[in-house]
Design a protein around this motif. Structure first.
Motif, PDB file in Angstrom:
ATOM      1  N   SER A 196     -93.133   0.548  51.735  1.00 20.70           N
ATOM      2  CA  SER A 196     -93.642   0.936  53.057  1.00 20.70           C
ATOM      3  C   SER A 196     -95.057   0.435  53.301  1.00 20.70           C
ATOM      4  N   ASP A 197     -95.948   0.506  52.295  1.00 17.07           N
ATOM      5  CA  ASP A 197     -97.317   0.025  52.487  1.00 17.07           C
ATOM      6  C   ASP A 197     -97.335  -1.468  52.786  1.00 17.07           C
ATOM      7  N   GLN A 198     -96.533  -2.228  52.041  1.00 12.45           N
ATOM      8  CA  GLN A 198     -96.461  -3.665  52.273  1.00 12.45           C
ATOM      9  C   GLN A 198     -95.854  -3.959  53.645  1.00 12.45           C
ATOM     10  N   PHE A 199     -94.839  -3.189  53.999  1.00 12.23           N
ATOM     11  CA  PHE A 199     -94.181  -3.363  55.286  1.00 12.23           C
ATOM     12  C   PHE A 199     -95.177  -3.168  56.427  1.00 12.23           C
TER      13      PHE A 199
ATOM     14  N   ALA B 235     -83.894   0.177  55.130  1.00  9.96           N
ATOM     15  CA  ALA B 235     -83.996  -1.132  54.479  1.00  9.96           C
ATOM     16  C   ALA B 235     -85.150  -1.890  55.121  1.00  9.96           C
ATOM     17  N   LEU B 236     -86.243  -2.066  54.379  1.00 10.25           N
ATOM     18  CA  LEU B 236     -87.441  -2.711  54.915  1.00 10.25           C
ATOM     19  C   LEU B 236     -87.431  -4.189  54.534  1.00 10.25           C
ATOM     20  N   HIS B 237     -87.161  -5.038  55.504  1.00  9.36           N
ATOM     21  CA  HIS B 237     -87.077  -6.481  55.285  1.00  9.36           C
ATOM     22  C   HIS B 237     -88.122  -7.186  56.144  1.00  9.36           C
ATOM     23  N   ALA B 238     -88.574  -8.336  55.655  1.00 15.78           N
ATOM     24  CA  ALA B 238     -89.561  -9.131  56.390  1.00 15.78           C
ATOM     25  C   ALA B 238     -89.232 -10.607  56.210  1.00 15.78           C
TER      26      ALA B 238
ATOM     27  N   GLY C 225     -79.522  -3.116  61.888  1.00 17.00           N
ATOM     28  CA  GLY C 225     -79.497  -3.481  60.485  1.00 17.00           C
ATOM     29  C   GLY C 225     -80.571  -4.494  60.132  1.00 17.00           C
ATOM     30  N   THR C 226     -80.208  -5.499  59.346  1.00 16.31           N
ATOM     31  CA  THR C 226     -81.144  -6.516  58.878  1.00 16.31           C
ATOM     32  C   THR C 226     -80.498  -7.898  59.015  1.00 16.31           C
ATOM     33  N   PRO C 227     -81.303  -8.973  59.069  1.00 15.95           N
ATOM     34  CA  PRO C 227     -80.703 -10.305  59.229  1.00 15.95           C
ATOM     35  C   PRO C 227     -79.871 -10.756  58.028  1.00 15.95           C
TER      36      PRO C 227
ATOM     37  N   THR D  46     -90.601  -8.267  61.024  1.00 18.36           N
ATOM     38  CA  THR D  46     -90.127  -7.194  60.148  1.00 18.36           C
ATOM     39  C   THR D  46     -89.042  -6.395  60.847  1.00 18.36           C
ATOM     40  N   THR D  47     -88.229  -5.697  60.033  1.00 23.38           N
ATOM     41  CA  THR D  47     -87.266  -4.748  60.575  1.00 23.38           C
ATOM     42  C   THR D  47     -87.066  -3.626  59.569  1.00 23.38           C
TER      43      THR D  47
END
Length: 631
Positions: free
Chosen positions: A264-267, A529-532, A548-550, A278-279
């Motif tokens: 979460s901090d990085q996100f 789901a934290l994606h970047a 969702g996520t890519p 980001t998503t």
């Protein structure tokens, strides 16, 4: 084991099959990378290239690039052309006929036909009908069983016929990779589990694995025989990172194009950065604190193994300690707010199926103490909680090393339960070692030598994947709590064949309530789901589904949407399964073709029902590192 994402781990010796990576890279390894290389990062190390022998999300991502599903998923998780270009159902919904494109080829140039699909499904059916009852780790075969597949045949090279034992449309949701018979036919349902299938891989998917360096990366090249869409990346490199921090730093430094599962901090730091998007994908899965309940419902005991105390077999004990878990605080402090407190095994994102308990356990140390006292678990003069044999309760809590949120959650739980007089010893393991530690005798020469665990699961479009892990016959397969309850089994089987949504929902509600009351798990949270990803090389990034996520979703759909920055979009759908206006006819529609790529609704339940909600996540696998969690 949770894979996703968990190991139904098997009636095989995992330690002999899983590659144990030494040290994961602290930075991106030196790999020749062209301008069209898509660089994808994850903190999971790949366990196997054999799709039936992987327990992790990253393993499912790899096989989704190598192979095709019979029917793919579009952006909204509706059915779309995959290995089959179209399909029809009879009026009873008990027989499906799939058409395989003429001239289709494997990556080695050999013809790809209906016989390859028949052979693959027959392999799974043979395993289901064998003494073992499952195929390798057993993550994939429940899809075939729950779809009621009875037989498969290939009357000609372009035709596959699937007969079902009852009306069901779940054959359009089976996450079964279609394999090249000419490569795999020397294997059967037993011997196929003995091979990791090192690259180069022969498949019909868009990208084919060429090199695999355990603990470092897997390199894929575009399939020269892929004809369904233009591929913007000519190469995909999946890189395995030791920590989320090194992965996020690689993304910032333009050494990586996509990062799966940052903290979460990085996100928060990445949000709004130039050339980075980001998503926070909504969770179709969860992270749990699980108990070793081996012996419940079966009366089995293990000499020298099993839980350290019979207290873990007592639902009153498991219920009581659940009041000493502050789930909202875990969401805030561990997830940085990117998630919601957990309750039952069907996540809230599945709004048609999720059931909140009538009475949710609220964090209260005094309530936990009172319930433990009432259940017969008293304190001694040294403020130690005793089991009913008079021994101090000291519990070993294990978790994999693939997610830094696990040790943080463990420390909170250790402090809270310490106030109850219960000592906890947290231990972290690489995932394959942890699987061996947790397996019961049903899986081989194991003793289920643990007390508690933290891990996670990712689900499928249908709730069955997350419901089934609690059934008795999954002990030795996907069950890690080793809980067995005949009433739960009855509810699962009846909801699986219920003829209407209302009947199925009522039975599923009862199953969720029973699991929550008996508490083989305490679902800690449904974590996002934290994606970047970077936006300066590739464009066309799109979530599958919209919440969702890519990437790391349902198959290769997200990869197929990508274009190089500056390229004009290809006219028409950019990839098989790309969403477009309108909706195709639902499956089981009396023989009308359902092979169009514009279905905008999610098919659920094997009942011909159309769910208006879309869900994030892939198949049942551990989200940790071999783990599958995202299970």
């Amino acid at each position: 084991m949770h894979v996703p994402l968990r190991a139904r781990a098997a009636r095989v010796a995992m330690s002999a099959l899983l590659a144990v990576g030494a040290l994961l890279p602290a930075a991106v390894p030196a790999v020749a990378q062209e301008e069209t290389t898509l660089r994808v990062g994850t903190t999971q190390d790949l366990d196997s290239m054999n799709p039936f022998q992987t327990a992790l999300v990253v393993g499912f991502e790899a096989f989704a690039l190598n192979y095709e599903l019979l029917v793919a998923f579009d952006q909204k998780l509706g059915p779309a052309p995959g290995y089959a270009e179209s399909w029809t159902a009879n009026s009873a919904g008990t027989e499906y006929t799939f058409k395989i494109p003429a001239g289709k080829k494997w990556s080695d140039g050999k013809p790809a036909t209906a016989e390859d699909a028949r052979w693959t499904f027959q392999l799974v059916l043979d395993a289901l009908n064998s003494e073992a009852g499952s195929l390798c780790l057993g993550y994939i075969d429940p899809d075939v069983k729950n779809a009621a597949v009875e037989s498969v045949s290939a009357p000609d090279a372009q035709t596959l016929v699937v007969k079902l034992s009852r009306k069901s449309d779940r054959i359009l949701q089976t996450y079964v990779p279609i394999l090249p018979k000419h490569i795999w036919e020397s294997k059967d349902a037993t011997t196929i589990c003995d091979d990791k299938f090192d690259p180069p891989i022969v498949g019909s998917g868009p990208f084919q694995a060429q090199e695999w360096q355990t603990g470092q990366n897997v390199r894929f090249e575009a399939n020269p025989n892929w004809t369904q869409s233009k591929l913007a990346p000519t190469e995909v490199i999946l890189t395995f990172f030791e920590t989320e921090d090194t992965m996020a730093q690689a993304l910032r430094n333009n050494e990586l194009d996509y990062a799966q599962g940052v903290l979460s901090d990085q996100f928060n730091q990445l949000k709004g950065q130039p050339n980075i998007a980001t998503t926070a994908g909504e969770a179709n899965g969860f992270t749990e604190l699980g108990f070793n309940t081996y012996g419940t419902g079966t009366g089995k005991t293990i000499a020298g193994g099993g839980p350290s105390t019979k207290a873990l077999l007592d639902p009153l004990f498991r219920d009581a300690v659940g009041y000493a878990i502050d789930k909202p605080l875990l969401v805030e402090r561990v997830l940085g707010g990117y998630g919601v407190p957990g309750t039952t095994q069907v996540p809230p994102v599945q709004t048609r199926w999720h059931k909140e308990p009538a009475t949710v356990r609220e964090f209260n140390i005094d309530t936990a103490k009172q319930k433990l006292d009432a259940a017969g678990y008293r304190l001694d003069g040294q403020n130690r909680r005793l089991d009913k044999e008079g021994k101090p309760i000291v519990l070993d809590l294990v978790f994999p090393d693939s997610d830094s949120t696990y040790p943080t959650s463990a420390e909170f739980i250790k402090e809270w339960w310490g106030q109850l007089g219960i000592a906890i010893n947290p231990s972290q393991y690489d995932s394959d070692t942890l699987i061996d530690l947790m397996l019961p005798p049903e899986a081989g020469d194991y003793k289920a030598d643990y007390d508690l665990f933290i891990w996670g699961w990712g689900g499928s479009a249908d709730p069955n994947a997350l419901l089934e892990i609690f059934t008795c016959d999954q002990i030795g397969n996907s069950s890690d709590s080793l809980w067995c309850n005949e009433e739960y089994d009855r509810l699962f089987e009846e909801q699986n064949i219920a003829p209407t949504y209302e009947e199925r929902k009522a039975l599923m509600d009862q199953a969720q309530d029973l699991m929550y009351t008996e508490a083989p798990y305490h679902i800690l949270y449904y974590d996002a789901a934290l994606h970047a990803w970077r936006t300066d090389k590739f464009t066309g990034w799109a979530n599958q589904p919209e919440n969702g996520t890519p990437l790391f979703g349902y198959g290769p759909w997200g990869y197929l949407q990508l274009r190089l920055v500056g390229d004009e979009p290809t006219p028409g759908p950019s990839a098989p399964g790309a969403a477009s206006p309108g909706a195709s006819a639902p499956p089981g529609n009396g023989g009308q073709s359902t092979g169009s790529s514009n279905n905008t609704l999610l098919i659920v339940g094997g009942l011909g029902l159309l769910a208006l909600v879309v869900v994030a996540g892939a198949v049942l696998v551990r989200r940790r590192s071999v783990r599958t969690e995202e299970e």
